[in-house]
Design a protein around this motif. Structure first.
Motif, PDB file in Angstrom:
ATOM      1  N   SER A 116       0.557 -38.317  62.970  1.00 52.29           N
ATOM      2  CA  SER A 116       0.334 -39.766  62.983  1.00 52.29           C
ATOM      3  C   SER A 116      -0.533 -40.247  61.826  1.00 52.29           C
ATOM      4  O   SER A 116      -0.700 -41.460  61.652  1.00 52.29           O
ATOM      5  CB  SER A 116      -0.328 -40.179  64.308  1.00 52.29           C
ATOM      6  OG  SER A 116       0.493 -39.875  65.407  1.00 52.29           O
ATOM      7  N   THR A 117      -1.069 -39.326  61.038  1.00 53.17           N
ATOM      8  CA  THR A 117      -1.980 -39.724  59.959  1.00 53.17           C
ATOM      9  C   THR A 117      -1.491 -39.326  58.571  1.00 53.17           C
ATOM     10  O   THR A 117      -1.924 -39.917  57.582  1.00 53.17           O
ATOM     11  CB  THR A 117      -3.391 -39.136  60.195  1.00 53.17           C
ATOM     12  OG1 THR A 117      -3.297 -37.728  60.457  1.00 53.17           O
ATOM     13  CG2 THR A 117      -4.083 -39.814  61.369  1.00 53.17           C
ATOM     14  N   GLY A 154      11.792 -35.969  59.548  1.00 55.50           N
ATOM     15  CA  GLY A 154      10.922 -34.972  58.937  1.00 55.50           C
ATOM     16  C   GLY A 154      11.127 -33.622  59.612  1.00 55.50           C
ATOM     17  O   GLY A 154      10.171 -33.036  60.138  1.00 55.50           O
ATOM     18  N   TRP A 155      12.374 -33.138  59.602  1.00 54.23           N
ATOM     19  CA  TRP A 155      12.679 -31.880  60.280  1.00 54.23           C
ATOM     20  C   TRP A 155      11.857 -30.720  59.725  1.00 54.23           C
ATOM     21  O   TRP A 155      11.324 -29.899  60.481  1.00 54.23           O
ATOM     22  CB  TRP A 155      14.161 -31.541  60.137  1.00 54.23           C
ATOM     23  CG  TRP A 155      15.067 -32.132  61.157  1.00 54.23           C
ATOM     24  CD1 TRP A 155      16.133 -32.961  60.926  1.00 54.23           C
ATOM     25  CD2 TRP A 155      15.041 -31.950  62.577  1.00 54.23           C
ATOM     26  NE1 TRP A 155      16.755 -33.302  62.106  1.00 54.23           N
ATOM     27  CE2 TRP A 155      16.107 -32.691  63.136  1.00 54.23           C
ATOM     28  CE3 TRP A 155      14.204 -31.229  63.437  1.00 54.23           C
ATOM     29  CZ2 TRP A 155      16.359 -32.722  64.505  1.00 54.23           C
ATOM     30  CZ3 TRP A 155      14.460 -31.270  64.800  1.00 54.23           C
ATOM     31  CH2 TRP A 155      15.517 -31.997  65.319  1.00 54.23           C
ATOM     32  N   GLU A 156      11.774 -30.628  58.410  1.00 56.95           N
ATOM     33  CA  GLU A 156      11.080 -29.486  57.813  1.00 56.95           C
ATOM     34  C   GLU A 156       9.610 -29.484  58.220  1.00 56.95           C
ATOM     35  O   GLU A 156       9.056 -28.439  58.594  1.00 56.95           O
ATOM     36  CB  GLU A 156      11.220 -29.511  56.288  1.00 56.95           C
ATOM     37  CG  GLU A 156      10.647 -28.253  55.646  1.00 56.95           C
ATOM     38  CD  GLU A 156      10.685 -28.302  54.128  1.00 56.95           C
ATOM     39  OE1 GLU A 156      10.236 -27.315  53.516  1.00 56.95           O
ATOM     40  OE2 GLU A 156      11.151 -29.315  53.558  1.00 56.95           O
ATOM     41  N   PHE A 157       8.964 -30.641  58.169  1.00 57.20           N
ATOM     42  CA  PHE A 157       7.560 -30.742  58.567  1.00 57.20           C
ATOM     43  C   PHE A 157       7.387 -30.345  60.028  1.00 57.20           C
ATOM     44  O   PHE A 157       6.450 -29.630  60.396  1.00 57.20           O
ATOM     45  CB  PHE A 157       7.057 -32.163  58.318  1.00 57.20           C
ATOM     46  CG  PHE A 157       5.612 -32.383  58.689  1.00 57.20           C
ATOM     47  CD1 PHE A 157       4.629 -31.492  58.316  1.00 57.20           C
ATOM     48  CD2 PHE A 157       5.244 -33.509  59.410  1.00 57.20           C
ATOM     49  CE1 PHE A 157       3.295 -31.700  58.653  1.00 57.20           C
ATOM     50  CE2 PHE A 157       3.922 -33.736  59.754  1.00 57.20           C
ATOM     51  CZ  PHE A 157       2.945 -32.826  59.387  1.00 57.20           C
ATOM     52  N   HIS A 158       8.303 -30.802  60.869  1.00 55.11           N
ATOM     53  CA  HIS A 158       8.237 -30.455  62.288  1.00 55.11           C
ATOM     54  C   HIS A 158       8.293 -28.939  62.483  1.00 55.11           C
ATOM     55  O   HIS A 158       7.491 -28.361  63.238  1.00 55.11           O
ATOM     56  CB  HIS A 158       9.384 -31.120  63.045  1.00 55.11           C
ATOM     57  CG  HIS A 158       9.497 -30.662  64.464  1.00 55.11           C
ATOM     58  ND1 HIS A 158       8.639 -31.092  65.452  1.00 55.11           N
ATOM     59  CD2 HIS A 158      10.346 -29.785  65.054  1.00 55.11           C
ATOM     60  CE1 HIS A 158       8.960 -30.507  66.591  1.00 55.11           C
ATOM     61  NE2 HIS A 158       9.987 -29.716  66.380  1.00 55.11           N
ATOM     62  N   TYR A 198      11.028 -43.974  54.227  1.00 56.27           N
ATOM     63  CA  TYR A 198      10.103 -43.501  55.247  1.00 56.27           C
ATOM     64  C   TYR A 198      10.549 -42.128  55.761  1.00 56.27           C
ATOM     65  O   TYR A 198      11.731 -41.823  55.823  1.00 56.27           O
ATOM     66  CB  TYR A 198      10.063 -44.449  56.449  1.00 56.27           C
ATOM     67  CG  TYR A 198       9.706 -45.878  56.173  1.00 56.27           C
ATOM     68  CD1 TYR A 198       9.078 -46.286  54.995  1.00 56.27           C
ATOM     69  CD2 TYR A 198       9.994 -46.854  57.127  1.00 56.27           C
ATOM     70  CE1 TYR A 198       8.757 -47.611  54.783  1.00 56.27           C
ATOM     71  CE2 TYR A 198       9.678 -48.185  56.920  1.00 56.27           C
ATOM     72  CZ  TYR A 198       9.061 -48.562  55.739  1.00 56.27           C
ATOM     73  OH  TYR A 198       8.752 -49.883  55.536  1.00 56.27           O
ATOM     74  N   LYS A 199       9.571 -41.341  56.185  1.00 60.08           N
ATOM     75  CA  LYS A 199       9.813 -40.106  56.922  1.00 60.08           C
ATOM     76  C   LYS A 199       9.421 -40.337  58.373  1.00 60.08           C
ATOM     77  O   LYS A 199       8.422 -40.995  58.664  1.00 60.08           O
ATOM     78  CB  LYS A 199       8.947 -38.967  56.366  1.00 60.08           C
ATOM     79  CG  LYS A 199       9.518 -38.267  55.158  1.00 60.08           C
ATOM     80  CD  LYS A 199      10.635 -37.324  55.551  1.00 60.08           C
ATOM     81  CE  LYS A 199      11.034 -36.438  54.375  1.00 60.08           C
ATOM     82  NZ  LYS A 199      12.122 -35.518  54.746  1.00 60.08           N
ATOM     83  N   MET A 200      10.182 -39.795  59.305  1.00 60.47           N
ATOM     84  CA  MET A 200       9.796 -39.835  60.710  1.00 60.47           C
ATOM     85  C   MET A 200       9.168 -38.504  61.080  1.00 60.47           C
ATOM     86  O   MET A 200       9.802 -37.448  60.986  1.00 60.47           O
ATOM     87  CB  MET A 200      10.995 -40.117  61.616  1.00 60.47           C
ATOM     88  CG  MET A 200      10.600 -40.295  63.075  1.00 60.47           C
ATOM     89  SD  MET A 200      11.987 -40.754  64.159  1.00 60.47           S
ATOM     90  CE  MET A 200      12.860 -39.178  64.256  1.00 60.47           C
ATOM     91  N   ASN A 201       7.899 -38.561  61.502  1.00 57.68           N
ATOM     92  CA  ASN A 201       7.164 -37.368  61.897  1.00 57.68           C
ATOM     93  C   ASN A 201       7.147 -37.260  63.424  1.00 57.68           C
ATOM     94  O   ASN A 201       6.951 -38.254  64.117  1.00 57.68           O
ATOM     95  CB  ASN A 201       5.728 -37.431  61.380  1.00 57.68           C
ATOM     96  CG  ASN A 201       5.661 -37.522  59.870  1.00 57.68           C
ATOM     97  OD1 ASN A 201       6.496 -36.949  59.171  1.00 57.68           O
ATOM     98  ND2 ASN A 201       4.672 -38.237  59.351  1.00 57.68           N
ATOM     99  N   PHE A 202       7.300 -36.044  63.932  1.00 58.74           N
ATOM    100  CA  PHE A 202       7.379 -35.889  65.379  1.00 58.74           C
ATOM    101  C   PHE A 202       6.961 -34.485  65.793  1.00 58.74           C
ATOM    102  O   PHE A 202       7.122 -33.517  65.054  1.00 58.74           O
ATOM    103  CB  PHE A 202       8.804 -36.162  65.872  1.00 58.74           C
ATOM    104  CG  PHE A 202       9.882 -35.394  65.145  1.00 58.74           C
ATOM    105  CD1 PHE A 202      10.329 -34.171  65.606  1.00 58.74           C
ATOM    106  CD2 PHE A 202      10.447 -35.905  63.975  1.00 58.74           C
ATOM    107  CE1 PHE A 202      11.310 -33.463  64.931  1.00 58.74           C
ATOM    108  CE2 PHE A 202      11.436 -35.211  63.298  1.00 58.74           C
ATOM    109  CZ  PHE A 202      11.875 -33.982  63.773  1.00 58.74           C
ATOM    110  N   THR A 203       6.406 -34.408  66.995  1.00 56.60           N
ATOM    111  CA  THR A 203       6.125 -33.116  67.622  1.00 56.60           C
ATOM    112  C   THR A 203       7.161 -32.788  68.679  1.00 56.60           C
ATOM    113  O   THR A 203       7.223 -31.664  69.179  1.00 56.60           O
ATOM    114  CB  THR A 203       4.723 -33.099  68.252  1.00 56.60           C
ATOM    115  OG1 THR A 203       4.622 -34.152  69.219  1.00 56.60           O
ATOM    116  CG2 THR A 203       3.642 -33.297  67.181  1.00 56.60           C
ATOM    117  N   SER A 204       7.999 -33.777  69.049  1.00 60.33           N
ATOM    118  CA  SER A 204       9.084 -33.542  69.994  1.00 60.33           C
ATOM    119  C   SER A 204      10.147 -34.616  69.810  1.00 60.33           C
ATOM    120  O   SER A 204       9.901 -35.656  69.214  1.00 60.33           O
ATOM    121  CB  SER A 204       8.571 -33.549  71.433  1.00 60.33           C
ATOM    122  OG  SER A 204       9.573 -33.116  72.342  1.00 60.33           O
ATOM    123  N   ASN A 205      11.323 -34.339  70.336  1.00 63.42           N
ATOM    124  CA  ASN A 205      12.404 -35.318  70.482  1.00 63.42           C
ATOM    125  C   ASN A 205      13.366 -34.745  71.508  1.00 63.42           C
ATOM    126  O   ASN A 205      13.087 -33.700  72.105  1.00 63.42           O
ATOM    127  CB  ASN A 205      13.083 -35.623  69.135  1.00 63.42           C
ATOM    128  CG  ASN A 205      13.672 -34.393  68.468  1.00 63.42           C
ATOM    129  OD1 ASN A 205      14.239 -33.510  69.123  1.00 63.42           O
ATOM    130  ND2 ASN A 205      13.557 -34.310  67.148  1.00 63.42           N
TER     131      ASN A 205
END
Length: 454
Positions: free
Chosen positions: A317-318, A248-252, A284-291
């Protein structure tokens, strides 16, 4: 603001080599992914493991001692950054990049040997967790054996010289026009599933490798055991039949910009509106605040998100998608980890651990938060300030989650409303119950979040 949104969209979509996946007509993709997701992935969470920086020893054995703690936090999938020997020719820094692979069937001796790796996988499985390996299919180290044995497998310039992708001078670009490369790479992928019983792969810059290769590889791996495949890409053709999940790069990036005040809550909804129209559904999309990339090159969550770091952890997470935690985030990681040198995480107690633990317990138990088509509906609620307040309802069968966020640095009194808001709920991270009507007025502090569920 419109320029920022347009730029983010272009960056997230433009990750493929010319002639590969980016050229495919996405209007002709099926409505639903044809990937058969492993049953265990339906409500799973994922954790990125940086073996080098995780412990003082930087070994498989030393990391394995942390697996029960990660299980307690609610982690289901361990994604191990590349574990292969690192090239020495043109190496960057002292220890080099994990992504400069010298031998696809070898292990980095700094991390341990085959017995140590097998023990790690076994410990994870005994704790009910899965292990996926980071796989670098687009390029190799300059001292990989294929350089001499199969130079035809590499991309060359007009003078016949091997080339690096972008400015990645420590690696040589592979050429997937060569059928022999496909066969050899799939053989290496199969090796780790057969010999070590790993559960799948996270595939580096997956959009730079032809989708036809990934489709064939997925079929070959599924013939051994059902696997889970994560693409480092936002590239619709990849999630038709090859990959279970994409980044989920764009969302990040949107979250980073909202934290800085460059974008607002409406930009988040615009993103999800685009996702609703995007095919195929069900991936699925992977959501993240860091990597590892964000932390080392763009900054910690505290640098990028500031006081909003907790709110964005809850948000990611929601909303629809699988949440990722990167090495050390649960300990409040507050430094950029060196990428080519030893730079150990400082482990300490931090509120993030309990927050993630509670979030992932809710995700496991509440079907509204499950992944892909297993999860519930996603409907934005109205508010008196749509630019700063992001509120939504998710519902599946008898399960329901309401989440309300003040995505600003200003305290205010806000009205939140909608026909799906009303109900009796439990307050997140509390035993308190609350009754909500279809219109509620509340005072929210800067970056405050409220989550209710039943």
């Amino acid at each position: 603001m419109g320029i920022v949104i347009a730029s983010l969209f272009l960056i997230s979509c433009n990750s493929s080599k010319p002639g590969n996946n980016a050229d495919q007509d996405t209007d002709k993709l099926p409505g639903l992914t044809t990937v058969n997701h492993p049953e265990w992935s339906k409500n799973a969470t994922i954790y990125e493991v940086n073996i080098r920086q995780f412990t003082e020893e930087g070994t498989f054995d030393a990391f394995s001692a942390h697996i029960p703690r990660l299980k307690e936090m609610g982690i289901d999938i361990l994604w191990l950054m590349p574990v292969h020997p690192i090239g020495e020719k043109n190496r960057k820094g002292t220890l080099g990049s994990y992504y400069a692979v010298k031998d696809y069937k070898g292990l980095n001796p700094e991390f341990g040997d085959a017995d140590d790796f097998s023990a790690l996988v076994q410990t994870a499985h005994e704790n009910g967790m899965k292990v996926i390996l980071d796989w670098v299919a687009n390029h190799t180290a300059w001292d990989h054996a294929w350089i001499d044995e199969h130079p035809e497998w590499y991309t060359k310039d007009e003078d016949g010289n091997l080339v690096s992708p972008f400015d990645w001078s420590d690696v040589a670009d592979l050429n997937y026009d060569e059928p022999g490369l496909h066969k050899a790479m799939i053989d290496a992928l199969e090796y780790w599933v057969r010999e070590f019983d790993i559960d799948g792969y996270r595939c580096d810059v997956a959009g730079m490798v032809p989708v036809e290769f990934w489709d064939t590889a997925r079929m070959a791996l599924d013939n051994i055991k059902p696997v889970f495949m994560l693409a480092e890409a936002e590239d619709a053709p990849l999630i038709v039949s090859a990959f279970d999940m994409e980044y989920g790069w764009e969302f990040h990036h949107i979250m980073n910009h909202v934290a800085k005040g460059d974008l607002d809550a409406d930009s988040i909804q615009a993103y999800f509106d685009r996702q609703m129209r995007r095919f195929p559904r069900g991936a699925y999309k992977m959501n993240f605040t860091s990597n590892h990339d964000e932390n080392s090159w763009n900054g910690t969550v505290w640098e990028r998100m500031g006081d909003g770091a907790y709110a964005f952890a809850v948000l990611s997470s929601t909303v629809p998608g699988m949440p990722l935690v990167y090495t050390g985030q649960e300990a409040g990681l507050d430094k950029r980890l060196e990428f080519f040198e030893k730079d150990q995480v400082e482990w300490k107690e931090h509120p993030f651990f309990d927050l993630y633990k509670a979030l992932f317990e809710l995700k496991h138990e509440n079907k509204a938060l499950w992944n892909g088509e297993f999860g519930g509906s996603f409907i934005r609620l109205e508010s008196s300030d749509q630019s700063n307040i992001y509120a939504f309802v998710r519902e599946k069968e008898d399960d329901k989650v309401v989440a309300i966020f003040n995505l600003s640095d200003q305290e205010g009194e806000y009205e939140v409303s909608g026909k799906y808001l009303a109900g009796e709920y439990t307050v997140f991270m509390s035993d308190e119950t609350v009754s909500l009507s279809d219109k509620e007025t509340m005072t929210l502090t800067p970056w405050e979040y409220r989550v209710y569920y039943k």
